[in-house]
Design a protein around this motif. Structure first.
Motif, PDB file in Angstrom:
ATOM      1  N   ARG A 176     -39.777 -23.661 -25.754  1.00  0.00           N
ATOM      2  CA  ARG A 176     -39.330 -22.565 -24.898  1.00  0.00           C
ATOM      3  C   ARG A 176     -38.797 -21.364 -26.187  1.00  0.00           C
ATOM      4  O   ARG A 176     -38.039 -21.663 -27.179  1.00  0.00           O
ATOM      5  N   ARG A 177     -39.113 -20.099 -26.017  1.00  0.00           N
ATOM      6  CA  ARG A 177     -38.874 -19.193 -27.004  1.00  0.00           C
ATOM      7  C   ARG A 177     -38.098 -17.859 -26.251  1.00  0.00           C
ATOM      8  O   ARG A 177     -37.492 -17.104 -27.018  1.00  0.00           O
ATOM      9  N   ARG A 178     -38.145 -17.890 -25.023  1.00  0.00           N
ATOM     10  CA  ARG A 178     -37.526 -16.780 -24.109  1.00  0.00           C
ATOM     11  C   ARG A 178     -36.378 -17.551 -23.515  1.00  0.00           C
ATOM     12  O   ARG A 178     -36.564 -17.706 -22.244  1.00  0.00           O
ATOM     13  N   VAL A 179     -35.386 -17.678 -24.221  1.00  0.00           N
ATOM     14  CA  VAL A 179     -34.081 -18.479 -23.375  1.00  0.00           C
ATOM     15  C   VAL A 179     -32.908 -17.394 -23.263  1.00  0.00           C
ATOM     16  O   VAL A 179     -32.471 -16.872 -24.103  1.00  0.00           O
ATOM     17  N   ALA A 180     -32.728 -17.165 -22.007  1.00  0.00           N
ATOM     18  CA  ALA A 180     -31.609 -16.247 -21.477  1.00  0.00           C
ATOM     19  C   ALA A 180     -30.390 -16.981 -21.493  1.00  0.00           C
ATOM     20  O   ALA A 180     -29.918 -18.308 -21.140  1.00  0.00           O
ATOM     21  N   ALA A 181     -29.261 -16.319 -21.645  1.00  0.00           N
ATOM     22  CA  ALA A 181     -27.769 -16.818 -21.635  1.00  0.00           C
ATOM     23  C   ALA A 181     -27.252 -16.157 -20.608  1.00  0.00           C
ATOM     24  O   ALA A 181     -26.990 -15.163 -20.577  1.00  0.00           O
ATOM     25  N   VAL A 182     -26.998 -16.913 -19.604  1.00  0.00           N
ATOM     26  CA  VAL A 182     -26.409 -16.642 -18.208  1.00  0.00           C
ATOM     27  C   VAL A 182     -24.916 -16.963 -18.258  1.00  0.00           C
ATOM     28  O   VAL A 182     -24.507 -17.909 -18.259  1.00  0.00           O
ATOM     29  N   GLY A 183     -24.127 -15.650 -18.402  1.00  0.00           N
ATOM     30  CA  GLY A 183     -22.700 -15.996 -18.474  1.00  0.00           C
ATOM     31  C   GLY A 183     -22.216 -15.463 -20.056  1.00  0.00           C
ATOM     32  O   GLY A 183     -20.892 -15.824 -20.230  1.00  0.00           O
ATOM     33  N   ALA A 184     -22.912 -14.594 -20.701  1.00  0.00           N
ATOM     34  CA  ALA A 184     -22.688 -14.454 -21.905  1.00  0.00           C
ATOM     35  C   ALA A 184     -21.575 -13.500 -22.033  1.00  0.00           C
ATOM     36  O   ALA A 184     -20.685 -13.481 -23.095  1.00  0.00           O
ATOM     37  N   ARG A 185     -21.114 -12.752 -20.904  1.00  0.00           N
ATOM     38  CA  ARG A 185     -19.983 -12.103 -20.767  1.00  0.00           C
ATOM     39  C   ARG A 185     -19.362 -11.988 -19.316  1.00  0.00           C
ATOM     40  O   ARG A 185     -20.347 -12.129 -18.469  1.00  0.00           O
ATOM     41  N   SER A 186     -18.192 -12.188 -19.343  1.00  0.00           N
ATOM     42  CA  SER A 186     -17.666 -12.499 -18.018  1.00  0.00           C
ATOM     43  C   SER A 186     -16.207 -11.788 -17.941  1.00  0.00           C
ATOM     44  O   SER A 186     -15.397 -11.752 -18.898  1.00  0.00           O
ATOM     45  N   ARG A 187     -15.477 -11.311 -16.719  1.00  0.00           N
ATOM     46  CA  ARG A 187     -14.281 -10.599 -16.663  1.00  0.00           C
ATOM     47  C   ARG A 187     -13.229 -11.864 -16.753  1.00  0.00           C
ATOM     48  O   ARG A 187     -11.917 -11.412 -17.064  1.00  0.00           O
ATOM     49  N   VAL A 188     -13.678 -13.014 -16.523  1.00  0.00           N
ATOM     50  CA  VAL A 188     -12.781 -14.136 -16.797  1.00  0.00           C
ATOM     51  C   VAL A 188     -13.384 -15.191 -17.715  1.00  0.00           C
ATOM     52  O   VAL A 188     -14.436 -15.270 -18.213  1.00  0.00           O
ATOM     53  N   GLY A 189     -12.462 -15.942 -18.443  1.00  0.00           N
ATOM     54  CA  GLY A 189     -12.878 -16.965 -19.246  1.00  0.00           C
ATOM     55  C   GLY A 189     -13.579 -16.350 -20.539  1.00  0.00           C
ATOM     56  O   GLY A 189     -14.636 -16.981 -21.023  1.00  0.00           O
ATOM     57  N   GLU A 190     -12.956 -15.302 -21.205  1.00  0.00           N
ATOM     58  CA  GLU A 190     -13.855 -14.363 -22.238  1.00  0.00           C
ATOM     59  C   GLU A 190     -13.896 -15.292 -23.283  1.00  0.00           C
ATOM     60  O   GLU A 190     -15.008 -15.326 -23.961  1.00  0.00           O
ATOM     61  N   ASP A 191     -12.822 -16.026 -23.862  1.00  0.00           N
ATOM     62  CA  ASP A 191     -12.931 -16.613 -25.215  1.00  0.00           C
ATOM     63  C   ASP A 191     -14.117 -17.634 -25.048  1.00  0.00           C
ATOM     64  O   ASP A 191     -14.756 -18.042 -26.283  1.00  0.00           O
ATOM     65  N   THR A 192     -14.079 -18.547 -23.791  1.00  0.00           N
ATOM     66  CA  THR A 192     -14.960 -19.633 -24.013  1.00  0.00           C
ATOM     67  C   THR A 192     -16.502 -18.984 -23.738  1.00  0.00           C
ATOM     68  O   THR A 192     -17.295 -19.337 -24.541  1.00  0.00           O
ATOM     69  N   ALA A 193     -16.466 -17.783 -22.981  1.00  0.00           N
ATOM     70  CA  ALA A 193     -18.083 -17.218 -23.042  1.00  0.00           C
ATOM     71  C   ALA A 193     -18.383 -16.540 -24.303  1.00  0.00           C
ATOM     72  O   ALA A 193     -19.547 -16.870 -24.648  1.00  0.00           O
ATOM     73  N   ARG A 194     -17.594 -16.017 -25.187  1.00  0.00           N
ATOM     74  CA  ARG A 194     -17.669 -15.660 -26.504  1.00  0.00           C
ATOM     75  C   ARG A 194     -18.221 -16.853 -27.508  1.00  0.00           C
ATOM     76  O   ARG A 194     -18.943 -16.697 -28.243  1.00  0.00           O
ATOM     77  N   LEU A 195     -17.397 -17.908 -27.484  1.00  0.00           N
ATOM     78  CA  LEU A 195     -17.931 -19.087 -28.019  1.00  0.00           C
ATOM     79  C   LEU A 195     -19.128 -19.798 -27.749  1.00  0.00           C
ATOM     80  O   LEU A 195     -19.976 -20.021 -28.713  1.00  0.00           O
ATOM     81  N   ARG A 196     -19.341 -19.823 -26.648  1.00  0.00           N
ATOM     82  CA  ARG A 196     -20.548 -20.457 -26.091  1.00  0.00           C
ATOM     83  C   ARG A 196     -21.773 -19.364 -26.436  1.00  0.00           C
ATOM     84  O   ARG A 196     -23.041 -19.717 -26.644  1.00  0.00           O
ATOM     85  N   LEU A 197     -21.586 -18.021 -26.386  1.00  0.00           N
ATOM     86  CA  LEU A 197     -22.523 -17.049 -26.989  1.00  0.00           C
ATOM     87  C   LEU A 197     -22.935 -17.324 -28.406  1.00  0.00           C
ATOM     88  O   LEU A 197     -23.923 -17.237 -29.146  1.00  0.00           O
ATOM     89  N   ASP A 198     -21.860 -17.491 -29.025  1.00  0.00           N
ATOM     90  CA  ASP A 198     -21.979 -17.681 -30.515  1.00  0.00           C
ATOM     91  C   ASP A 198     -22.876 -18.903 -30.749  1.00  0.00           C
ATOM     92  O   ASP A 198     -23.831 -18.934 -31.861  1.00  0.00           O
ATOM     93  N   GLY A 199     -22.606 -20.097 -30.108  1.00  0.00           N
ATOM     94  CA  GLY A 199     -23.323 -21.195 -30.259  1.00  0.00           C
ATOM     95  C   GLY A 199     -24.795 -20.765 -29.750  1.00  0.00           C
ATOM     96  O   GLY A 199     -25.829 -21.442 -30.516  1.00  0.00           O
TER      97      GLY A 199
END
Length: 344
Positions: A176-199
């Motif tokens: 797969r080459r067109r991988v979407a990240a669902v939840g990349a930004r959120s009004r809650v759990g921002e720190d967790t979302a940021r780290l998962r986006l980094d990964g």
């Protein structure tokens, strides 16, 4: 009313003080005497009064768990595990819900139930480092989740960067080459979302795949409806996609419904990975590939840290600690297909 310590003493032919010494283990007792007392304890089915013991030690025997959502499958599992662990230690668990609201989190940070608890396990979504730095409550505190305010309290965490990178790498390994990240930004759990986006981004970079900002989908919250809404936006006119990495299983389950509504096959057309390994994902059709944090270890380490802090409240402070627990990728039908083989 159950048997008293005096009843046990009378049956064993010893003093109540000897029974107390056997029960508490604080003072050595002759083996033969201990055996008689233990036999009397079993015969009468005596159970020590944990609450009375706690009060004599200046403690309530109550601990609190503060979570964003008590009806969340993930936090429900954490609460159940922590309740069992608390019972093993003779603690009674109180549960508070914040809905991820910062003011509610700050209020509970400054004192749960009028400071009647011996310690608090807290999973924040919106707290900031300054909130912890100005905390007025002195009850021992252990944080679950990201390192909010390093050096202020004990943290027990999962390596979200590594976990997200592994999930994304799994999708890339399927071609797969067109991988979407669902939840990349959120009004809650921002720190967790940021780290998962980094990964997520680091896995793309390692595979030589440029990240497309249009595939980094924000959500309002972390529920099924939010995953469904993000998938609808993507399919209504977004860039082509052949895989979804959803930052929670709830988001993934909502997205799966929308993929089905649009006639897309999972995993043949779109592969899906979630995060949390909640029970609903195991019984979804198709079953959900997910990142499984070691929730038992998370709770075990949180309880260990809390117990140690309760024991040293009036002694030497061990200083803030950070404990990282393990995780694993559980491969199921949303990436492996029904037969357990990689999709074509």
């Amino acid at each position: 009313m159950g048997p008293s310590m005096k009843d046990v003493a009378a049956l064993a032919g010893v003093s109540p003080r000897t029974v107390s010494n056997v029960v508490s283990g604080a003072v050595p007792v002759a083996p033969a005497t201990r055996a008689r007392v233990e036999e009397a304890l079993r015969a009468l089915r005596y159970r020590p009064n944990a609450a009375a013991r706690s009060l004599r030690r200046g403690r309530s025997g109550l601990v609190a768990l503060v979570v964003p959502e008590v009806d969340s499958p993930y936090f429900g599992e954490i609460a159940a595990l922590l309740s069992a662990a608390a019972e093993e230690r003779g603690w009674t668990l109180l549960i508070e819900q914040t809905s991820g609201d910062r003011e509610r989190e700050r209020h509970l940070l400054d004192g749960v139930r009028a400071q009647l608890v011996d310690g608090v396990v807290f999973s924040p979504w919106s707290l900031r480092g300054e909130d912890l730095a100005h905390r007025r409550d002195t009850a021992p505190l252990v944080l679950l989740g990201e390192r909010v305010g390093d050096g202020v309290a004990d943290h027990v965490v999962v390596d979200n960067v590594a976990a997200a990178a592994g999930a994304t790498a799994h999708l890339l390994a399927l071609g797969r080459r067109r991988v979407a990240a669902v939840g990349a930004r959120s009004r809650v759990g921002e720190d967790t979302a940021r780290l998962r986006l980094d990964g997520y981004r680091s896995a793309l970079a390692a595979a030589g795949v440029d990240h497309d900002p249009r595939l980094e989908l924000p959500v309002d919250a972390l529920h099924r409806a939010d995953g469904a809404a993000a998938a609808r936006r993507l399919l209504a006119g977004g860039p082509p996609v052949d895989a979804l990495f959803c930052f929670t299983d709830q988001l993934a389950l909502g997205a799966l419904r929308v993929l089905h509504e649009h006639g897309l096959r999972v995993p043949e057309d779109v592969a899906v990975v979630g995060f949390d390994d909640v029970e609903d994902g195991r019984y979804a059709t198709p079953s959900l590939t997910t990142v499984a944090p070691d929730k038992r270890a998370l709770v075990r380490e949180a309880v260990r840290c809390l117990a140690e802090r309760i024991d040293v409240r009036d002694g030497e402070d061990p200083g803030p600690r950070s404990v990282v627990v393990g995780h694993r990728l559980v491969v199921r039908e949303t990436t492996a297909g029904r037969a357990g083989a990689p999709p074509a």
